[in-house]
Design an enzyme around this catalytic site. Structure first.
Site, PDB file in Angstrom:
ATOM      1  N   ASP A 222       5.073  10.637  -4.229  1.00 35.63           N
ATOM      2  CA  ASP A 222       5.278  10.227  -2.834  1.00 35.63           C
ATOM      3  C   ASP A 222       6.734   9.841  -2.621  1.00 35.63           C
ATOM      4  OD1 ASP A 222       4.683   9.292  -0.189  1.00 35.63           O
ATOM      5  OD2 ASP A 222       4.804   7.262  -0.997  1.00 35.63           O
TER       6      ASP A 222
ATOM      7  N   LYS B 184       6.764   7.416 -15.893  1.00 35.09           N
ATOM      8  CA  LYS B 184       7.404   6.153 -16.268  1.00 35.09           C
ATOM      9  C   LYS B 184       6.614   5.605 -17.449  1.00 35.09           C
ATOM     10  CE  LYS B 184      10.376   2.818 -15.725  1.00 35.09           C
ATOM     11  NZ  LYS B 184      11.809   2.994 -16.078  1.00 35.09           N
TER      12      LYS B 184
HETATM   13  C1  IPM Z   1       2.811  11.097   2.472  1.00 31.48           C
HETATM   14  C2  IPM Z   1       2.637   9.801   3.198  1.00 31.48           C
HETATM   15  C3  IPM Z   1       1.291   9.203   2.872  1.00 31.48           C
HETATM   16  C4  IPM Z   1       1.268   8.941   1.359  1.00 31.48           C
HETATM   17  C5  IPM Z   1       0.940   7.929   3.649  1.00 31.48           C
HETATM   18  C6  IPM Z   1       0.975   8.157   5.143  1.00 31.48           C
HETATM   19  C7  IPM Z   1      -0.383   7.344   3.227  1.00 31.48           C
HETATM   20  O1  IPM Z   1       3.688   8.951   2.930  1.00 31.48           O
HETATM   21  O2  IPM Z   1       2.026  12.026   2.710  1.00 31.48           O
HETATM   22  O3  IPM Z   1       3.743  11.220   1.676  1.00 31.48           O
HETATM   23  O4  IPM Z   1       1.700   7.884   0.905  1.00 31.48           O
HETATM   24  O5  IPM Z   1       0.813   9.827   0.648  1.00 31.48           O
HETATM   25 MN    MN Z   2       5.234   9.801   1.665  1.00 30.63          MN
END
Ligand code: IPM
Ligand code: MN
Length: 361
Positions: free
Chosen positions: A251, A195
């Protein structure tokens, strides 16, 4: 002497224990069939352990794991504990302390019946997201000023280093080279998802991507801003092959990716430092409401076991596990990936049996 791998097994919270049990059931069959052994070290960390001892995950545990070959993790997260506390200590702890800089998330649809998108099948949904896994908003640099007052200020830094950015981008290009062109394509492709038009610090990604790409003239490159990438992934998933992206966007977009490959029941990931101990886990969380009910789908953990086998160099075993899951789905013997349709142990046993059957013929 057959090879032996040291594996830390960390079931964690919620459905973690049940899905990991099924993953190990499949691993038992794979190691027997392919002639290697595993030494498994069960780690108790998670909510129950924290509530009874006050300990999250001690440094000795990280030190011990650093000398092992792999970690199989179930899930972390429990409503009895402050949001993010254990996730940060254990999941992010493993990623940061072991420097697992690649979060590898394959998005591969095994059968069109599992895809919520109209007119999209396995040919259209076959990509790998390389999510940077040690920096960005996850670096943990945040704070609050005048907390709880009307003048409160909250701030969290998105941190990118040249080294951290370069190594994940290079990993993506190496992966694209190894995968080769997708069927019908004339070259492998790496897409940068960022982004940089709004988060100007990501100009670092733009520049490093261009510099690394120049070393791989045989690989096509593409670019999409994260907002557009979300749109294209739904509209034209076939446009993606290998993609590389910072931690936070990675994520988010991999949850979207998980849905187009059949949902959280099947999506797996590897937290990898090439050549070192690495951690494998289902993408789904701990789903506390399903705990102990034999409803959770263990296929994501079984696919994580397959990724772990690949990392260990047991590539034939890895492919056989994935093949067994694919056959069960393609032949309709697994009718749904939704929680509760098949029992947790039923699915694990089905894959274990199918793995055995596939190896006999
Ligand atoms: C993932 C999860 C984790 C992240 C969380 C649980 C901290 O959502 O592995 O994608 O945000 O990386
Ligand atoms: Mn995640």
């Amino acid at each position: 002497m057959s090879k032996e791998y040291d594996i830390a097994v960390l079931p964690g919270d919620g459905i973690g224990e049940e899905v990991v049990r099924e993953g190990l059931k499949v691993l038992d069959v794979a190691q027997e069939a392919f002639g290697f052994r595993t030494k498994r070290d069960a780690l108790p960390y998670g909510a129950d352990h924290y509530l009874s001892t006050g300990e999250m995950m001690p440094d000795e545990a990280f030190d011990r794991i650093a000398d092992m070959n792999a970690v199989l993790l179930g899930a972390i997260g429990d409503p009895r504990i402050e949001v993010g506390k254990l996730e940060f200590a254990i999941i992010a702890g493993l990623r940061f302390k072991l420097d697992l800089y690649v979060n590898l998330r394959p998005i591969k649809l095994l059968h069109e019946s599992m895809c919520p998108l109209k007119d999209k099948g396995p040919e259209q949904v076959d990509m790998v997201i390389c999510r940077e896994n040690t920096e960005d908003a996850y670096a943990g640099i945040y704070g609050f000023l005048k907390k709880g007052t009307p003048d409160e200020v909250a701030n969290q830094a998105m941190v990118y280093t040249a080294k951290g950015t370069e190594r994940i981008i290079r990993y993506a290009f190496e992966l694209a080279r190894k995968r080769g062109p997708k069927p019908g394509a004339d070259a492998p492709q790496v897409t940068l998802i960022d982004k940089a038009n709004a988060v100007r610090a990501q100009d670092l990604w733009t520049r490093i991507f261009a510099a690394v790409a120049a070393e791989y003239p045989e690989i096509k490159t593409d670019h999409a801003y994260i907002d557009a990438a979300c749109m294209w992934m739904v509209k034209n998933p076939e446009w993606f092959d290998v993609a590389v992206t910072p931690n936070l966007f990675g994520d988010i977009i991999t949850d979207l990716g998980a849905m187009i490959q059949g949902g959280m029941g099947i999506a797996a990931s590897g937290n990898i430092h090439p050549g070192r101990v690495s951690m494998f886990e289902p993408i789904h969380g701990s789903a506390p409401k399903y705990r102990g009910q034999n409803k959770a789908n263990p296929l994501a953990t079984i696919m994580a076991v397959s990724m772990m086998l690949n990392h260990l160099g047991e590539t034939e075993a890895a492919q056989s596990v994935e093949g067994a899951v694919a056959r069960l789905i393609c032949e309709g013997r697994i009718s749904s990936l939704q929680a509760g349709v098949h029992g947790t142990d039923e699915l694990g046993t089905m894959v274990a049996e199918e793995l055995k059957a596939g190896l006999r013929c």
